[in-house]
Motif scaffolding. Sequence first.
Motif, mmCIF file in Angstrom:
data_model
loop_
_atom_site.group_PDB
_atom_site.id
_atom_site.type_symbol
_atom_site.label_atom_id
_atom_site.label_comp_id
_atom_site.label_asym_id
_atom_site.label_seq_id
_atom_site.Cartn_x
_atom_site.Cartn_y
_atom_site.Cartn_z
ATOM 1 N N GLU A 32 3.353 -33.686 -1.296
ATOM 2 C CA GLU A 32 3.188 -32.235 -1.292
ATOM 3 C C GLU A 32 1.757 -31.902 -0.859
ATOM 4 O OE1 GLU A 32 5.700 -30.344 -1.499
ATOM 5 O OE2 GLU A 32 7.214 -31.651 -2.399
ATOM 6 N N CYS A 33 1.609 -30.714 -0.350
ATOM 7 C CA CYS A 33 0.410 -30.198 0.331
ATOM 8 C C CYS A 33 -0.876 -31.011 0.152
ATOM 9 C CB CYS A 33 0.131 -28.762 -0.089
ATOM 10 S SG CYS A 33 -1.148 -28.006 0.936
ATOM 11 N N LEU A 34 -1.425 -31.472 1.271
ATOM 12 C CA LEU A 34 -2.654 -32.269 1.257
ATOM 13 C C LEU A 34 -3.866 -31.473 1.740
ATOM 14 C CD1 LEU A 34 -1.442 -35.781 2.527
ATOM 15 C CD2 LEU A 34 -1.698 -34.977 0.200
ATOM 16 N N GLY A 35 -3.706 -30.166 1.952
ATOM 17 C CA GLY A 35 -4.862 -29.361 2.361
ATOM 18 C C GLY A 35 -5.242 -29.573 3.815
ATOM 19 N N SER A 71 0.022 -38.577 -8.750
ATOM 20 C CA SER A 71 0.891 -39.108 -7.699
ATOM 21 C C SER A 71 0.226 -40.150 -6.805
ATOM 22 C CB SER A 71 1.440 -37.959 -6.848
ATOM 23 O OG SER A 71 0.375 -37.305 -6.185
ATOM 24 N N MET A 72 -1.118 -40.239 -6.841
ATOM 25 C CA MET A 72 -1.763 -41.211 -5.949
ATOM 26 C C MET A 72 -1.719 -42.645 -6.477
ATOM 27 S SD MET A 72 -5.063 -39.171 -4.438
ATOM 28 C CE MET A 72 -5.533 -40.453 -3.279
ATOM 29 N N CYS A 121 -3.236 -27.781 6.249
ATOM 30 C CA CYS A 121 -2.182 -26.897 6.750
ATOM 31 C C CYS A 121 -2.446 -26.399 8.174
ATOM 32 C CB CYS A 121 -2.023 -25.716 5.814
ATOM 33 S SG CYS A 121 -2.147 -26.167 4.083
ATOM 34 N N GLN A 145 -1.176 -38.649 5.362
ATOM 35 C CA GLN A 145 -2.317 -39.441 4.902
ATOM 36 C C GLN A 145 -2.001 -40.902 5.170
ATOM 37 O OE1 GLN A 145 -3.811 -38.746 0.902
ATOM 38 N NE2 GLN A 145 -5.717 -39.659 1.618
ATOM 39 N N TYR A 185 -3.684 -28.078 10.514
ATOM 40 C CA TYR A 185 -3.649 -29.199 11.450
ATOM 41 C C TYR A 185 -2.300 -29.914 11.343
ATOM 42 C CZ TYR A 185 -8.344 -27.922 9.995
ATOM 43 O OH TYR A 185 -9.437 -27.193 9.619
ATOM 44 N N TYR A 243 -8.897 -36.131 -0.579
ATOM 45 C CA TYR A 243 -10.070 -35.879 0.275
ATOM 46 C C TYR A 243 -11.063 -37.039 0.105
ATOM 47 C CZ TYR A 243 -8.846 -30.865 1.038
ATOM 48 O OH TYR A 243 -8.252 -29.670 1.383
ATOM 49 N N ARG A 257 -10.259 -33.157 -4.960
ATOM 50 C CA ARG A 257 -8.912 -33.746 -4.956
ATOM 51 C C ARG A 257 -8.970 -35.163 -4.381
ATOM 52 N NH1 ARG A 257 -4.543 -30.810 -1.425
ATOM 53 N NH2 ARG A 257 -3.476 -32.643 -2.183
ATOM 54 N N TYR A 300 -6.816 -38.814 7.127
ATOM 55 C CA TYR A 300 -5.657 -38.026 7.521
ATOM 56 C C TYR A 300 -5.358 -38.266 9.002
ATOM 57 C CZ TYR A 300 -5.888 -35.054 3.287
ATOM 58 O OH TYR A 300 -5.869 -34.568 2.010
ATOM 59 N N GLU A 316 -3.575 -36.066 11.864
ATOM 60 C CA GLU A 316 -3.154 -34.666 11.968
ATOM 61 C C GLU A 316 -2.533 -34.353 13.321
ATOM 62 O OE1 GLU A 316 -6.391 -33.050 8.733
ATOM 63 O OE2 GLU A 316 -7.046 -33.183 10.804
ATOM 64 N N ALA A 320 -6.540 -37.463 -8.510
ATOM 65 C CA ALA A 320 -5.616 -38.514 -8.067
ATOM 66 C C ALA A 320 -4.254 -37.942 -7.690
ATOM 67 C CB ALA A 320 -5.483 -39.589 -9.136
ATOM 68 N N LYS A 352 -7.451 -44.009 3.693
ATOM 69 C CA LYS A 352 -8.569 -43.130 3.356
ATOM 70 C C LYS A 352 -8.576 -41.828 4.150
ATOM 71 C CE LYS A 352 -13.444 -44.076 2.378
ATOM 72 N NZ LYS A 352 -13.405 -43.985 0.917
ATOM 73 N N GLN A 396 5.258 -32.468 3.329
ATOM 74 C CA GLN A 396 6.510 -31.754 3.602
ATOM 75 C C GLN A 396 6.484 -30.312 3.082
ATOM 76 O OE1 GLN A 396 9.802 -33.440 1.416
ATOM 77 N NE2 GLN A 396 8.709 -33.475 -0.527
ATOM 78 N N THR A 397 5.333 -29.857 2.576
ATOM 79 C CA THR A 397 5.267 -28.518 1.980
ATOM 80 C C THR A 397 5.291 -27.426 3.062
ATOM 81 O OG1 THR A 397 3.910 -29.569 0.299
ATOM 82 C CG2 THR A 397 4.050 -27.183 0.197
#
Lengths: 450, 155
Positions: B117-120, B62-63, B122, B129, B124, A126, A123, B134, B136, A165, B132, B78-79
Amino acid sequence: MGRKLLLEKAGVEGIRFFETYRREGGYKSVEKAFKMQPSDIVEEVKKSGLRGRGGAGFPTGMKWSFLAKPEGVPRYLVVNADESEPGTFKDRYLMEFIPHLLIEGMIVSSFALGSNTSYIYIRGEYDWVSDILEEAIIEARQHGWLGKNIQGSGFDCDIHVQRGAGAYICGEETALLESLEGKRGNPRIKPPFPAVKGLWGCPTVVNNVETIAAVVPIINEGGEAYASIGVGKSTGTKLISACGNINKPGVYEIDMTISVEEFIYSEEYCGGIANGKKLKACIPGGSSVPILPANLLLTTAKGEKRMMNYESLSDGGFATGSMMGSGGFIVLDEDQCIVRHTYSLARFYRHESCGQCSPCREGTGWMEKLLLKIESGKGEMSDIDLLWDIQRKIEGNTICPLGDAAAWPVAAAIRHFRDEFEWHVKNPEKCLTQNYGLAHYADPIHVPVQ
Amino acid sequence: MSRVNEIISRYPDGKQKSALLPVLHLAQVEFGGWLDVPTMDYVASILNIEPIEVYEVASFYSMYNLKPVGKHVFEVCQTGPCMLRGSDDIIDYIKKKLNISVGETTADGMFTLKTVECLGACGYAPMMQMGKTYREHLTKEKVDAIIEECRSKMN
């Protein structure tokens, strides 16, 4: 304490780098694999009972055996690192802390499948993890574990990392392949399956990060040894990413013989509910799987202790059970509002629908609007029925499983927490300042041991 | 261009369109954090594909930013799992602190606030973001410190 196969060495200082990883026994499975026939490796994976760790739980060995092998056509292995299911962050942990385990698993798997160029689709967010993988690949190449004639075996293999992306849908394997081809992530109509027609029309296997990493201990110890860990068709170990209102969120490797109750309350894992609150509900396998109230989470409808494995988590079907899914374990305490939480998930699925199929494109938008309406105290009783009706009309009526994934959380919330939805409708003002609370959701059937 | 050629070399001959997502990421970093039409047309020309093939991809993911953004972009998750740990409060706090709404950029062009939405991350949560990496376990104090950090980098 359960056996660890994947994360055993994750805490060793410097394990991210080749030298340390190799010193700790890394890349041994590749040496072993090169002494085997590719078909024997597939057999070992079949024997291991390994099931896809991305969410669907499909037997990996069987998936591999479907791969078409037409003469003169390249075959590809693509690793799905597009970890986007809310509640799931296990693959990130694995790639960030022990990246060579994935590279090692990919070399063995590529050899078994006959893929000379393999890809990791990660993704886009990351970004730094992708850098870690790139560095690991460069190291592996420098030491002769990637490239031409790996360790004198005659086998050529290279690995490339591709960043997505920002699109949840690209975790669906055919959408992932579209994206890897430089297109919008619109899932393909199946058949043909990727095993026959995948990346650039060639036979392709798409596997999750954790699945490919598990190939390493399977080859090192043998398929039967791997299958002897766990219970029934839940063999080996599973990474669980635990989050929400618990004391110790994080990634845990379990051997699928422990109970849900132990997983939540023991100090070794989640360490209990945060702030001394009570357990209200839990989504045990990533946001798409059905949410369960505390009583059904800890005890099945048959009155048995619910265990952390594929069979037990799904015991009772969707009426009283849920799913292992991706292992994204989301815990809700007594202060959480089910309607609001479900609204947040519905908003997620509306945002992530690719828009190809009308039931999903339109339905996810309607579910989000209705849930917001009820949550903000403007709902009517008929809205709850309408919500139920919409989710039913999405499920099973779309090209890919995103439709089901969007429908299930809404269905389960209404199925188990309908009184909370009705309370919102009957108390339009109170619901803005107060929560419905625990109600009877944790009623004993069962009292958890602290 | 050498980076672009290296990316194209990862795919079989004639499959250079596969380089589109990575090349758009590069272009976005190179050309001020967003993709305007001339940039997308340029990407189309170097990959030898039609401009529409670039537009449809850039608008799907979305990026990719299709309008200008501030120097620092706060993308707050916000997920569900983040919501359980108080992401709504963090979003409200940033709004008030920077005096902007979600999707807006501060007048000085320093900060953009986006909800994602969810960035993986959860476990933390709450998190966001920033470029480059995160950020947390966010708290109001942490948000203050991050804003200060961004401002001090400017001076």
